[in-house]
Design a protein around this motif. Structure first.
Motif, PDB file in Angstrom:
ATOM      1  N   SER A 176      37.770  32.132  66.276  1.00 16.16           N
ATOM      2  CA  SER A 176      36.577  31.701  65.550  1.00 16.16           C
ATOM      3  C   SER A 176      35.485  32.756  65.467  1.00 16.16           C
ATOM      4  N   GLY A 185      34.589  37.061  64.965  1.00 13.03           N
ATOM      5  CA  GLY A 185      35.139  38.351  64.560  1.00 13.03           C
ATOM      6  C   GLY A 185      34.177  39.132  63.707  1.00 13.03           C
ATOM      7  N   LYS A 186      34.689  40.188  63.118  1.00 12.57           N
ATOM      8  CA  LYS A 186      33.863  41.084  62.301  1.00 12.57           C
ATOM      9  C   LYS A 186      33.606  40.454  60.934  1.00 12.57           C
ATOM     10  N   LEU A 187      32.320  40.375  60.569  1.00 11.90           N
ATOM     11  CA  LEU A 187      31.933  39.791  59.285  1.00 11.90           C
ATOM     12  C   LEU A 187      31.841  40.844  58.191  1.00 11.90           C
ATOM     13  N   SER A 237      37.466  43.376  70.279  1.00 13.63           N
ATOM     14  CA  SER A 237      37.639  43.605  68.846  1.00 13.63           C
ATOM     15  C   SER A 237      38.963  44.243  68.486  1.00 13.63           C
ATOM     16  N   ARG A 288      41.455  43.047  61.270  1.00 12.52           N
ATOM     17  CA  ARG A 288      40.275  42.285  60.849  1.00 12.52           C
ATOM     18  C   ARG A 288      38.991  42.772  61.496  1.00 12.52           C
ATOM     19  N   ASP A 289      39.063  43.132  62.777  1.00 16.28           N
ATOM     20  CA  ASP A 289      37.845  43.267  63.575  1.00 16.28           C
ATOM     21  C   ASP A 289      37.518  44.670  64.054  1.00 16.28           C
ATOM     22  N   LYS A 298      24.646  36.583  65.717  1.00 19.06           N
ATOM     23  CA  LYS A 298      25.390  37.770  65.299  1.00 19.06           C
ATOM     24  C   LYS A 298      25.259  38.862  66.361  1.00 19.06           C
ATOM     25  N   TYR A 312      29.215  41.307  63.712  1.00 23.86           N
ATOM     26  CA  TYR A 312      30.164  40.313  64.195  1.00 23.86           C
ATOM     27  C   TYR A 312      29.471  38.954  64.282  1.00 23.86           C
ATOM     28  N   LEU A 345      33.308  33.212  62.347  1.00 20.38           N
ATOM     29  CA  LEU A 345      34.005  33.469  61.094  1.00 20.38           C
ATOM     30  C   LEU A 345      33.795  32.369  60.071  1.00 20.38           C
ATOM     31  N   ASN A 346      33.572  31.126  60.501  1.00 21.74           N
ATOM     32  CA  ASN A 346      33.349  30.060  59.531  1.00 21.74           C
ATOM     33  C   ASN A 346      31.917  30.023  59.024  1.00 21.74           C
ATOM     34  N   SER A 377      34.359  35.299  53.130  1.00 25.85           N
ATOM     35  CA  SER A 377      34.404  36.562  52.409  1.00 25.85           C
ATOM     36  C   SER A 377      34.727  36.311  50.942  1.00 25.85           C
TER      37      SER A 377
END
Length: 806
Positions: A52, A54-56, A505, A511-512, A529, A541, A544-545, A549
């Protein structure tokens, strides 16, 4: 009602609350620099996991980021909109203001970006950031621009930052006051940082030490406190005549209120701290700032302008913008620390909040030696000569790590725990992060928990987030790949047990993965963040929800091999998406070319594209590779053997089709270079090849001809006799004539004989140069170049050959 309240309370404990935007106006949140944000309500131990969290997105910048990013929420900016803003300063003397929550749509580019290398910011013509080679040390590289973390006065929306420049071979260190809403200089800004101090130390002249903007390294984070700005300097790799310096400036007028050389009669005493801020105890009248220094001599009190402060922790009273030393601590073995280059101040000093027990006001310092020392900040303890340990400290903890493996970070504090992470010597032995509990103001002498992951030099500096005393997360950035351009790694640990890794990460690197590692990167956690400074970018970061993207662009056609140019279209299924692309294979960013119409691809090309839309994070990168094989042909020629003058030679010319080329090729040749003064150069001719009807090459014959030496006489065989007789024939009539007749007849006789002589020799007495083909030695020896050209319609190809005439 009680049962309903219990249900609600239970539900609230498992559902993350709304994020809380805590301002980050200085290094590690506030003037204590203790590194804990206790108002982080969105990120919890339950939701920070690889599924849930990670990197945005990433925010691209123009160089290395050593300065920690700063954060100001709900700020009305120059675009007329209200943003949560992230401020990023780089080693290229650039400052960026980004929307901190999104890089989509209107936020795809910085809100503003400024360069302190321009005339508008006080720089001279041709200004650059200082090349690291000028300092002699790659500690800060590739250039030295903005290194120390800026600070912000939110009451006036002013950022204070020190920038280093090189201008026509002259070096400057300037203090700037920047309006954070639009990036412009505030009144009285910038000012050139200069100082002199009485002393006989390294580089002194006439009993004076002069501040050097080249040899001093503005490494500490800046502090804004009570109307003044404070910052310090160390060195670049301990090179040249450098000194530790402290400065204070009036934040409104930018007039210097204090300047102190910390090694006036020696060298060193740099304020490093690996970029840490110097903590300020605001409960003391005027404020009390604590500074830790590195290698250098140390003088006994009383303090005065001639005191040397090497290898010490010093307390400074800041009343009225002064820097008045009031107390100090120096390790019993400071001379050994100097000899071994074990800077006490390799890491910063940690100031804890008030503790229970006999000594509520505690400092913790740890340097390259690996010794952890706990001090009473109300009585630092001075120096105990001849001791075998620091009996003047509250605690003297050694043996936790091997001697000399060292700390290059600054301890963090949260909820009765101290967090440190040794980095090993450079490059050294990997070490784990450690948690030490505090009990009634006393620190445990062995770690209560350790990370299972390890780090080499420089070792991370922790940053802690929590919701009060709940959901503590210890964040750290492993940056020991900084020398190999490897990625930084963001870690999240349970702040009550560091052996429990919540997130890293590199678990889902696709992804991250963070950007290339920067030394001394400290994660900034606020408003749900985490911001990680890297080389050329800041990575963001979060949950994720919380931010979907944009859909990746679709490239049509999606690459392939073609014999004609292609018209390429790019689209995204995300509404209102803007598409940015590159044609050189590099990764696109929102500063890349924006797609507006089909792109014509006529050469081999790799297209990469991203999509950006309001309310979305940047899409993943779409890529397509095009190979264009248009009809063409090439010529190649075989080598030509050496030729004797008068001989000839041949070479085979091969015409090779490509891209489906068919048809006839017309060939021609020419001698394109000859030896200087060459006579009778070679001639060439080339036969015409057969027409090309398929994929097979055809050939042609190139012939080179030369001229032989001629057997013809090079001169008239009677010429010597004519030349000898010319004078005789002219003279004889002259003497035959009677004397009285000579005078008027002499000229007539001479004229007649000269005419006869000219006819006899053919040139009136001047040697005639033979023509190239008349009596010559043939083609001049040497190297000649021949160019064969093939033409078919508008297409043309050439090949160059060489021949040597002997």
């Amino acid at each position: 009602m009680l049962g309903f309240a219990l249900i609600c309370t239970s539900f609230a404990s498992v559902v993350a609350q709304s994020p809380t935007p805590v301002p980050v106006l200085t290094w590690r949140y506030d003037l204590t620099h203790a590194g804990d944000n206790t108002q982080e309500t969105a990120l919890t131990q339950a939701n920070v996991n690889p599924q849930s969290f990670g990197k945005l997105f990433s925010l691209p910048v123009d160089s290395t980021v050593y300065a920690q990013p700063l954060y100001v929420p709900a700020l009305k900016m120059s675009d007329g909109l209200v943003h949560n803003v992230l401020f990023v300063a780089t080693e290229n003397d650039s400052i960026y203001a980004f929307d901190a929550d999104s890089n989509g749509g209107a936020n795809a580019k910085p809100i503003w970006q400024v360069s302190l290398l321009t005339a508008a910011y006080g720089a001279g013509a041709g200004a650059t950031a200082v090349p690291w080679a000028d300092t002699g040390s790659p500690d800060v590289a590739p250039t030295v621009g903005i290194t120390g973390t800026p600070t912000i006065n939110s009451a006036t929306n002013t950022m204070y930052v020190v920038a280093n420049t090189k201008e026509n071979g002259v070096y400057f260190s300037r203090l700037h006051a920047i309006n954070i809403m639009n990036g412009t200089e505030q009144a009285n800004s910038p000012v050139n940082i200069t100082a002199t101090a009485a002393g006989t130390g390294a580089g002194s002249s006439g009993g004076q030490i002069t501040f050097s903007p080249l040899w001093q390294n503005q490494r500490t984070a800046l502090n804004y406190y009570n109307g003044y700005v404070y910052f310090g300097y160390a060195a670049h790799g301990d090179l040249n005549n450098w000194h530790g310096w402290l400065f204070a400036y009036d934040a409104t007028t930018l007039k210097q209120s204090a300047a102190l050389c910390l090694s006036p009669n020696d060298i060193g005493a740099g304020v490093w701290g690996s970029g840490a801020g110097m903590p300020i105890d605001t409960n003391i009248s005027g404020g009390r700032m604590f500074v830790v220094t590195g290698n250098g001599a140390r003088s006994n009190p009383p303090f005065n302008a001639s005191t040397d402060f090497g290898q010490s922790v010093i307390a400074f009273n800041l009343a009225n913008g002064a820097l008045t030393p009031t107390d100090s601590f120096t390790s019993f073995n400071y001379l050994t620390l100097n000899t071994e280059d074990w800077d006490q101040g390799a890491g910063g000093v940690l100031m804890l909040p008030d503790q229970p027990g006999s000594y509520p006001h505690v400092l913790v310092t740890a340097g390259k030696e690996g010794r952890i020392t706990v001090l009473n900040r109300d009585n630092l303890g001075g120096l105990v000569s001849g001791a075998s340990s620091n009996t003047n400290a509250l605690q003297d903890i050694s043996g936790v790590i091997s001697q000399g493996q060292g700390f290059w970070g600054t301890g963090a504090y949260w909820n009765g725990n101290v967090y440190v992470w040794a980095g090993g010597d450079n490059p050294g032995t990997p070490n784990a992060g450690m948690l030490f509990k505090m009990n009634n103001g006393v620190m445990d002498t062995e770690p209560d928990s350790e990370t299972t992951s390890t780090s080499k030099f420089p070792g991370p500096t922790f940053s802690i987030s929590s919701n009060g005393t709940q959901d503590g997360i210890a964040w750290a950035v492993q940056a020991d790949q900084f020398n190999t351009n490897g990625p930084a790694v963001l870690y999240a640990f349970d702040a009550t047990d560091l052996s429990d890794i919540l997130y890293e990460s590199d678990t889902n690197a696709t992804r991250d993965s963070a950007g290339p590692a920067n030394k001394f990167s400290v994660p900034v956690v606020t408003n749900g963040k985490v911001y990680v400074a890297a080389h050329g970018e800041v990575d963001v970061y979060g949950l994720l929800n919380a931010a979907a993207s944009a859909a990746a662009p679709v490239i049509n056609p999606n690459g392939g091999t073609f014999s004609t140019s292609q018209s390429v279209q790019i689209s995204s299924s995300t509404p209102s998406a803007s598409i940015f692309y590159t044609l050189d294979g590099s990764t696109p960013t929102p500063t890349s070319t924006q797609y507006t119409a089909p792109i014509t691809i006529s050469t081999d090309t790799t297209i990469k594209a991203i999509a950006s839309a309001p309310g979305y994070g940047l899409s993943s990168v779409a890529s397509a590779t095009f190979t264009i094989t248009q009809p063409s042909f090439t010529l190649t020629g075989g080598s030509i053997p050496a030729i004797a003058a008068g001989g000839s030679a041949t070479s085979t010319i091969t015409i090779t089709p490509a891209g489906g080329f068919t048809g006839s090729v017309s060939l021609s040749c020419a001698i394109t270079s000859s030896p200087a003064g060459a006579v009778a150069p070679p001639t060439c001719n080339v036969s015409q090849p057969a027409s090309i009807s398929g994929a097979q090459a055809v050939t042609s014959k190139l012939t080179i001809n030369t001229t032989a030496a001629s057997a013809a006489a090079l001169h008239n065989p009677l010429r010597p006799f004519v030349k000898i007789g010319e004078g005789t024939l002219v003279a004889i009539p002259f003497f035959w004539l009677p004397f009285r007749r000579r005078r008027w007849q002499t000229m007539l006789g001479l004229l007649l004989l000269a005419t006869l002589a000219s006819v006899a020799c053919g040139c009136g007495g001047v040697t005639k140069t033979p023509s190239p083909t008349q009596g010559s030695g043939g083609t001049t020896a040497g190297a000649y170049s021949i160019t064969v050209t093939g033409t078919s319609g508008s297409m043309q190809s050439t090949t160059n050959l060489s021949v040597t005439v002997q």
